[in-house]
Scaffold this motif. Structure first.
Motif, PDB file in Angstrom:
ATOM      1  N   GLY A 165      34.223  25.222 -24.235  1.00 48.40           N
ATOM      2  CA  GLY A 165      32.917  24.548 -24.230  1.00 48.40           C
ATOM      3  C   GLY A 165      31.823  25.578 -23.967  1.00 48.40           C
ATOM      4  N   VAL A 166      30.735  25.493 -24.727  1.00 45.36           N
ATOM      5  CA  VAL A 166      29.661  26.483 -24.553  1.00 45.36           C
ATOM      6  C   VAL A 166      29.046  26.360 -23.155  1.00 45.36           C
ATOM      7  CG1 VAL A 166      27.334  27.082 -25.325  1.00 45.36           C
ATOM      8  CG2 VAL A 166      29.185  26.897 -26.985  1.00 45.36           C
TER       9      VAL A 166
ATOM     10  N   ASP B  39      26.010  17.223 -29.748  1.00 50.75           N
ATOM     11  CA  ASP B  39      27.249  17.989 -29.937  1.00 50.75           C
ATOM     12  C   ASP B  39      27.572  18.722 -28.626  1.00 50.75           C
ATOM     13  OD1 ASP B  39      29.319  19.634 -30.683  1.00 50.75           O
ATOM     14  OD2 ASP B  39      28.381  20.303 -32.547  1.00 50.75           O
ATOM     15  N   VAL B  40      28.386  18.083 -27.801  1.00 51.68           N
ATOM     16  CA  VAL B  40      28.611  18.550 -26.434  1.00 51.68           C
ATOM     17  C   VAL B  40      29.193  19.971 -26.373  1.00 51.68           C
ATOM     18  CG1 VAL B  40      30.015  18.124 -24.367  1.00 51.68           C
ATOM     19  CG2 VAL B  40      28.892  16.225 -25.524  1.00 51.68           C
ATOM     20  N   ASP B  41      30.193  20.246 -27.198  1.00 54.52           N
ATOM     21  CA  ASP B  41      30.871  21.544 -27.108  1.00 54.52           C
ATOM     22  C   ASP B  41      30.121  22.667 -27.816  1.00 54.52           C
ATOM     23  OD1 ASP B  41      32.997  20.740 -25.504  1.00 54.52           O
ATOM     24  OD2 ASP B  41      34.187  20.063 -27.223  1.00 54.52           O
ATOM     25  N   GLN B  42      29.255  22.302 -28.752  1.00 55.63           N
ATOM     26  CA  GLN B  42      28.516  23.307 -29.532  1.00 55.63           C
ATOM     27  C   GLN B  42      27.037  22.977 -29.537  1.00 55.63           C
ATOM     28  OE1 GLN B  42      29.150  26.093 -31.127  1.00 55.63           O
ATOM     29  NE2 GLN B  42      31.294  26.160 -30.538  1.00 55.63           N
TER      30      GLN B  42
ATOM     31  N   ASN C 142      21.613  26.046 -31.022  1.00 60.57           N
ATOM     32  CA  ASN C 142      20.957  27.322 -30.667  1.00 60.57           C
ATOM     33  C   ASN C 142      21.684  28.167 -29.626  1.00 60.57           C
ATOM     34  OD1 ASN C 142      19.027  26.085 -32.231  1.00 60.57           O
ATOM     35  ND2 ASN C 142      17.634  25.671 -30.548  1.00 60.57           N
ATOM     36  N   LEU C 143      22.832  27.714 -29.137  1.00 61.03           N
ATOM     37  CA  LEU C 143      23.506  28.461 -28.069  1.00 61.03           C
ATOM     38  C   LEU C 143      24.794  29.117 -28.563  1.00 61.03           C
ATOM     39  CD1 LEU C 143      23.169  25.962 -25.070  1.00 61.03           C
ATOM     40  CD2 LEU C 143      21.950  28.121 -25.367  1.00 61.03           C
TER      41      LEU C 143
END
Ligand code: F6R
Length: 364
Positions: A152-153, A350-353, A356-357
């Motif tokens: 997860g980001v 989009d919780v995991d992605q 912009n991160l």
């Protein structure tokens, strides 16, 4: 593999009891009563000052650890954001231990700050999740956090493992410097061994946290407040929420409320108050009352005693198990993460992605 979870972030939040347990067992071997470091270790009795440098969530782990090193080991601590530190080129005295915290071990600014310290500090130590990373390799001593791969980001389990390792380092520093009694040290070590169970109890409050998060998901702005070592966690809670739900959020030290942010309070403004029932609790409650008097909506995250004392007039409460104040930032990270997670799920982002991160920021 999400192991039955909808998102990697949910899986990684749920893994925390296990990975924190691994980190604790690694540095506090079973049967022993001392923190054990790999390699040459660190002799804190010879350290004059600690300089900690990191970015983002890892920076908030450093800010939390400052309270621990100062309080337990009476060691002067400076904490800096890597991108500021590296270009400011601050003086680094020869008695300085330079400590770098990075999940990926590849963050460009943190690596540059480490290189800047290489011929200046007495020892370069890193707290990393990836033992083969550049930051680990270029340190005199690399301390792995044992969180396992984080996909997860938004950083979750790496944060609580960083905190656990930093708290153990602070206990070692206190022992080396003779600033803690053997009894207190034994008690805190027992608390650390009990952390996985406490984190499990925090995870059990998921329904309550989801309910609060669904209300938060409709807000445009959210304020997070905390005092003492809960202040950096307020910053982390706000960062998590903005990263994945795109709701504008700010973290403040509770005592700063009347120096500006109170002007924002109205009935549209939820305020998340992270306040275990500790020595500073009454002060935080009076800040909370100032918010409620201006119709701000308070989400109070506290323990049984705190909620019993202060729940009147709140918008929502989240009940944490009671824990020694020193460990509260680790435990209260769980509701901070789950609030952000459920708010993002409610908004359908989009919780995991998150947009912009990137997971690893290898360019400035
Ligand atoms: C927030 C987040 C980032 C990282 C930051 C540092 O959820 O993940 O703020 O904490 O980019 O990354 P590392 O720890 O890899 O140096």
């Amino acid at each position: 593999d999400k192991a039955g979870h909808k998102h990697f972030m949910a899986k990684e939040i749920a893994e925390q009891p296990q990975v924190i347990g691994e980190a604790v067992n690694h540095y506090l071997p079973a049967g022993g009563d001392a923190v054990v470091l790999p390699g040459e270790g660190i002799d804190f009795s010879r350290v004059e000052r600690l300089t900690m440098v990191a970015c983002g969530t890892a920076f908030y782990a450093c800010l939390t650890a400052k309270y621990w090193f100062e309080q337990l080991a009476r060691l002067p601590v400076e904490v800096d954001i890597a991108s500021e530190f590296r270009y400011r080129e601050p003086p680094v005295s020869p008695g300085t231990l330079a400590l770098f915290v990075s999940q990926s071990g590849e963050t460009a600014d943190t690596l540059a700050a480490l290189r800047y310290c290489q011929d200046k500090a007495a020892q370069i130590v890193s707290v990393v999740n990836v033992p083969e990373s550049s930051i680990a390799r270029e340190s005199d001593l690399a301390l792995p956090i044992h969180a396992g791969v984080e996909i997860g980001v938004a950083s979750t389990k790496a944060f609580t493992c960083q905190l656990s390792v930093l708290l153990m380092l602070a206990l070692k520093a206190a022992a080396d410097r003779g600033t803690i009694s053997p009894e207190e040290r034994a008690d805190r070590i027992a608390d650390l061994r009990g952390l996985p169970q406490a984190i499990n109890a925090a995870l059990d409050r998921n329904d309550e946290i989801r309910a609060a998060a669904q209300r938060l998901s409709e807000a445009r702005d959210v304020l997070f407040l905390g005092r003492g070592a809960m202040y950096p966690l307020a910053l982390e809670g706000a960062l998590k929420l903005k990263e994945i739900s795109y709701i504008h959020a700010e973290g403040y030290a509770s005592g700063e409320l009347k120096h500006g942010p109170i002007a924002l309070i109205d009935k549209q403004m939820p305020v998340v108050v992270m306040a275990p029932h500790d020595d500073l609790f009454d002060k935080t409650v009076s800040n909370m009352q100032e918010v409620m008097a201006r119709k701000g909506k308070v989400v109070l995250i506290s323990d049984e005693a705190g909620i019993a004392e202060a729940q009147e007039g709140t918008w929502a409460t989240v009940r944490m198990p009671a824990i020694h104040p020193l460990l509260a930032p680790i435990l209260y990270a769980v509701p901070a993460q789950l609030l952000a997670y459920h708010a993002a799920v409610a908004k359908g982002t989009d919780v995991d992605q998150p947009r912009n991160l990137a997971k690893s920021v290898t360019v400035e």
